[in-house]
Design a protein around this motif. Structure first.
Motif: not given
Ligand SMILES: NC(=O)c1ccc[n+]([C@@H]2O[C@H](COP(=O)([O-])OP(=O)(O)OC[C@H]3O[C@@H](n4cnc5c(N)ncnc54)[C@H](OP(=O)(O)O)[C@@H]3O)[C@@H](O)[C@H]2O)c1
Length: 357
Positions: A337-349
């Motif tokens: 879950g931590g990694s998926v959240l990290n990827a979502e943040l990278c997509l957002r920024v």
């Protein structure tokens, strides 16, 4: 928006199968490839022993396992890999993938202490994404790691105390057997037993805390200079790492003030609303005998955010010492879950191309 094609490395393992579950029906990512060791090549994912309570997602059961072949993944249009590989295997392939322009979100420790690789916990250090820009000057893809599964929950639980000046941490962890992967620790060693040593874990907690809370200086990250004393202990629970935490602050505080800091802590705006972000990253246990792994490991739900919140309880204050117990799901918040959240943040920024989130 067309979904971004992703692959899971180590898809048959403990963390890998939690990735499959979290990526199933994800609004932005679609699993198009799954990789494991060469012995598995061509085995359908649906035939693999299930390690997640919900089983292997039906929509992915037809996928045939591949070996770790960067060229084939690039050829299949994979833009992101989520890695649940052992560290020694991860080191070479993760860098090769990044060099080919595939972004890597890894749970392995292989690249965690590299000066240009962030140990990203979005609520704490999204500013460390500046390092990723430096990586992209050297190669077409980047590597972002998670913290060790014990450090993640500990670090999140320290966040409300940060403005008070942390001087020293003394912790003891009670870590579930799933933290050792599958098949993991022999039943005869751990059943009815406690093992007061986990190879390499205590130095990881010390070093990773410093890096996660580092400031960005002129010549890179400047690690937080707290003293960290850690005992990491394996206990016969299944999921959820519990950490007894003593924090020495710069000044004396009151229980009321600390309780309010934990209770009122909100999700930072740059992370709030991401599909895998819980409404609140830190929850306060309501009862004196909580948090407990069996009852609180899925905190943060409903749906895909279950297991993404850290639960804090047993809060006590004595002068400048704050004591509490925290619990984090090692497989969700501390891994997939931590990694998926990290990827979502990278997509957002905008570090990953593919649309708004
Ligand atoms: N478990 C946790 O709570 C946790 C939390 C945070 C981080 N981590 C880290 O995440 C990583 C995975 O941990 P885990 O607990 O999921 O371990 P695991 O259950 O042992 O799974 C390991 C995975 O790696 C694959 N693999 C092993 N050797 C390989 C090779 N030579 N080539 C390709 N694939 C290979 C395995 O595939 P086969 O089935 O084909 O062998 C399996 O899919 C580790 O680096 C671990 O330190 C784990």
């Amino acid at each position: 928006m067309e979904k971004i094609k992703v692959a899971v490395l180590g898809a048959t393992g403990m963390v890998g199968q939690y990735f499959l579950h979290l990526l199933n029906d994800h609004p932005c990512f679609q699993v198009v490839a799954v990789c494991a060791s060469d012995a598995r090549i061509a085995q359908p994912l649906g035939e693999v022993k299930s390690l997640h309570p919900a089983g292997i997602p039906e929509d992915m059961a037809h996928l045939a396992l591949m070996g770790l072949d960067a060229g084939t993944l690039a050829g299949a249009g994979v833009q992101i890999v989520f890695s649940g590989l052992p560290a020694d295997i991860a080191r070479g392939i993760e860098m090769e993938l990044a060099q080919r322009g595939i972004h890597v979100f890894s749970n392995a420790s292989a690249w965690r202490m590299d000066p240009l690789v962030p140990i990203l916990i979005p609520e704490i250090n999204s500013a460390h994404l500046a390092l990723v820009q430096q990586q992209l000057q050297q190669r077409r893809g980047f590597i972002i790691t998670n913290a060790n599964c014990t450090t993640t929950g500990l670090a999140l639980s320290l966040l409300p105390l940060l403005p008070l000046g942390i001087r020293r941490l003394i912790i003891a962890s009670y870590q579930a057997v799933s933290g050792a992967g599958y098949p993991g620790i022999p039943a005869l060693d751990i059943s009815g037993n406690i093992i007061p040593f986990i190879d390499g874990e205590e130095p990881k907690v010390r070093k990773e805390c410093g890096k996660i809370f580092a400031r960005i200086g002129a010549s890179g990250l400047e690690p937080a200079e707290w003293q960290v004393h850690a005992h990491c202990i394996r206990v016969p629970t299944l999921v959820g790492h519990l950490v007894s935490t003593h924090v020495e602050l710069a000044e004396a505080v009151t229980l009321e003030k600390i309780t309010a800091l934990f209770r009122d802590f909100e999700m930072p705006a740059d992370v709030a609303g991401l599909p895998t972000a819980p409404a609140k990253p830190i929850l306060m246990a309501s009862e004196k005998n909580r948090p407990q792994p069996v009852r609180d490991a899925d905190a943060g739900g409903p749906g895909r955010t279950a297991g993404m919140a850290v639960t804090v309880g047993r809060l006590e204050v004595d002068g400048n010492i704050v004591r509490f117990v925290n619990l984090a799901n090692n497989l969700v918040r501390g891994a997939a879950g931590g990694s998926v959240l990290n990827a979502e943040l990278c997509l957002r920024v905008g570090l990953i191309k593919g649309g708004a989130i």
